[in-house]
Enzyme design. Structure first.
Site, PDB file in Angstrom:
ATOM      1  N   ILE A  27     -27.117 -15.485  55.878  1.00 48.03           N
ATOM      2  CA  ILE A  27     -27.067 -16.544  54.870  1.00 48.03           C
ATOM      3  C   ILE A  27     -28.481 -16.724  54.293  1.00 48.03           C
ATOM      4  O   ILE A  27     -29.475 -16.432  54.970  1.00 48.03           O
ATOM      5  CB  ILE A  27     -26.516 -17.885  55.439  1.00 48.03           C
ATOM      6  CG1 ILE A  27     -27.375 -18.362  56.614  1.00 48.03           C
ATOM      7  CG2 ILE A  27     -25.056 -17.750  55.841  1.00 48.03           C
ATOM      8  CD1 ILE A  27     -27.062 -19.797  57.043  1.00 48.03           C
ATOM      9  N   PRO A  28     -28.552 -17.183  53.039  1.00 47.90           N
ATOM     10  CA  PRO A  28     -29.859 -17.254  52.373  1.00 47.90           C
ATOM     11  C   PRO A  28     -30.939 -17.971  53.179  1.00 47.90           C
ATOM     12  O   PRO A  28     -32.071 -17.488  53.286  1.00 47.90           O
ATOM     13  CB  PRO A  28     -29.542 -17.991  51.065  1.00 47.90           C
ATOM     14  CG  PRO A  28     -28.123 -17.622  50.774  1.00 47.90           C
ATOM     15  CD  PRO A  28     -27.447 -17.546  52.113  1.00 47.90           C
ATOM     16  N   ASN A  29     -30.600 -19.096  53.802  1.00 47.03           N
ATOM     17  CA  ASN A  29     -31.619 -19.864  54.522  1.00 47.03           C
ATOM     18  C   ASN A  29     -32.220 -19.057  55.681  1.00 47.03           C
ATOM     19  O   ASN A  29     -33.433 -19.079  55.914  1.00 47.03           O
ATOM     20  CB  ASN A  29     -30.976 -21.157  55.045  1.00 47.03           C
ATOM     21  CG  ASN A  29     -32.001 -22.082  55.640  1.00 47.03           C
ATOM     22  OD1 ASN A  29     -33.027 -22.355  55.018  1.00 47.03           O
ATOM     23  ND2 ASN A  29     -31.751 -22.543  56.859  1.00 47.03           N
ATOM     24  N   LYS A  34     -43.082   3.471  58.598  1.00 48.01           N
ATOM     25  CA  LYS A  34     -41.823   2.728  58.630  1.00 48.01           C
ATOM     26  C   LYS A  34     -41.446   2.397  60.072  1.00 48.01           C
ATOM     27  O   LYS A  34     -41.318   3.282  60.912  1.00 48.01           O
ATOM     28  CB  LYS A  34     -40.699   3.548  57.982  1.00 48.01           C
ATOM     29  CG  LYS A  34     -39.361   2.803  57.961  1.00 48.01           C
ATOM     30  CD  LYS A  34     -38.328   3.517  57.096  1.00 48.01           C
ATOM     31  CE  LYS A  34     -37.498   4.517  57.842  1.00 48.01           C
ATOM     32  NZ  LYS A  34     -36.509   3.925  58.760  1.00 48.01           N
ATOM     33  N   ARG A  73     -39.142  13.290  60.868  1.00 49.14           N
ATOM     34  CA  ARG A  73     -39.356  14.437  61.760  1.00 49.14           C
ATOM     35  C   ARG A  73     -40.233  15.568  61.225  1.00 49.14           C
ATOM     36  O   ARG A  73     -40.976  16.158  62.010  1.00 49.14           O
ATOM     37  CB  ARG A  73     -37.988  14.957  62.238  1.00 49.14           C
ATOM     38  CG  ARG A  73     -37.341  13.992  63.225  1.00 49.14           C
ATOM     39  CD  ARG A  73     -35.858  14.192  63.361  1.00 49.14           C
ATOM     40  NE  ARG A  73     -35.154  13.766  62.147  1.00 49.14           N
ATOM     41  CZ  ARG A  73     -33.843  13.808  62.006  1.00 49.14           C
ATOM     42  NH1 ARG A  73     -33.090  14.277  62.985  1.00 49.14           N
ATOM     43  NH2 ARG A  73     -33.278  13.393  60.884  1.00 49.14           N
ATOM     44  N   GLN A  76     -29.993  15.775  58.139  1.00 49.55           N
ATOM     45  CA  GLN A  76     -29.954  15.281  56.765  1.00 49.55           C
ATOM     46  C   GLN A  76     -28.997  16.151  55.947  1.00 49.55           C
ATOM     47  O   GLN A  76     -28.991  17.357  56.083  1.00 49.55           O
ATOM     48  CB  GLN A  76     -31.353  15.319  56.138  1.00 49.55           C
ATOM     49  CG  GLN A  76     -32.330  14.308  56.731  1.00 49.55           C
ATOM     50  CD  GLN A  76     -32.032  12.870  56.310  1.00 49.55           C
ATOM     51  OE1 GLN A  76     -31.072  12.609  55.576  1.00 49.55           O
ATOM     52  NE2 GLN A  76     -32.833  11.941  56.783  1.00 49.55           N
TER      53      GLN A  76
END
Ligand code: C5P
Length: 232
Positions: free
Chosen positions: A65-67, A32, A210, A189
């Site tokens: 925005i979608p675009n 990630k 970690r 966490q």
């Protein structure tokens, strides 16, 4: 068994990252890369991880925005990311645009929607953001909007896995951070589950940072986690 571990590469120097990838790529999981690394090192970092034999979850949590999201998702697809995150709260038009963008890139990048950030509690959701639902109801509602928009899955906290599996069915991908093997430090966490518990609840992938990246032997930690999942 395909490796369900997504290793969070939250490291600030490139050499440390390279060393982790070298040790962990043979296990076939996903890495990630978040905003910190993407902004700090640039998009080439994705290509570098892929060239070193890793697959990439590009955790950019797109929300625009979608675009704009369509074009950014297309570019993420062209970079070769395996998984890309967007915010479900961008709404169905934005989510569909993200799906469309990836399609245009011709890549197999899967889109994951983030529902409600775990840093947002019920009070913030309701009083600041004006949402009347509880956090769990809002998470479920956004997950269903994501599914109906053609998104492949969601990122959620371990305590939401079962509810999302129930409302979104068996084919929807569920990715969950907040994972701690019994032998690992909890760090910051709060609501954690072990790798075996999260997979038993219905997660397809677990995000682990970690406990692997700060272990004396990252490969040893990866092996222990895979063993724990296999022997459950
Ligand atoms: O080191 P650790 O295993 O806690 O790292 C977990 C990763 O998952 C980090 O990259 C963190 O930002 C991310 N994450 C999380 N909790 C969330 C959302 C994302 O820990 N609710």
């Amino acid at each position: 068994m395909t490796n369900p571990v997504i290793t969070a590469l939250d490291v600030s120097d490139r050499e440390a990252m390279r060393s982790l990838i070298k040790q962990l790529a043979p296990y076939g999981g996903i890495f990630k890369l978040g905003l910190e690394m993407f902004v700090g090192f640039g998009p080439d970092i994705v290509k570098e991880v892929i060239a070193s034999g890793g697959k990439v979850m590009l955790d950019l949590k797109l929300h625009d925005i979608p675009n704009t999201v369509k074009k950014a998702a297309k570019n993420a697809g062209l970079l070769g990311a395996e998984l890309l995150t967007v915010h479900a709260s961008g709404g169905s038009a934005m989510l569909k645009a993200a799906v469309e963008g990836v399609k245009e890139s011709g890549s197999k990048t899967k889109i994951l929607a983030v529902t409600v950030l775990t840093s947002i509690d019920e009070e913030t959701l309701q009083k600041e953001l004006g949402v009347e639902k509880s956090v769990l109801e809002q998470v479920k509602s956004l997950a269903m909007i994501a599914k109906e928009s053609g998104v492949d899955g969601v990122v959620c906290s371990p305590k939401e896995i079962k509810a999302i599996r129930e409302c979104c069915g068996p084919d929807f991908l569920i990715v969950t951070p907040g994972i701690r093997p019994k032998w690992a430090a909890v760090n910051d966490q709060k609501r954690i589950k072990t790798p075996a518990e999260a997979i038993d609840d219905g997660a397809n992938y677990i995000v682990v940072g970690r406990p692997i990246t700060e272990a004396n032997s990252p490969a040893g930690a990866m092996k222990d986690i895979l063993k724990e999942i296999e022997n459950r």
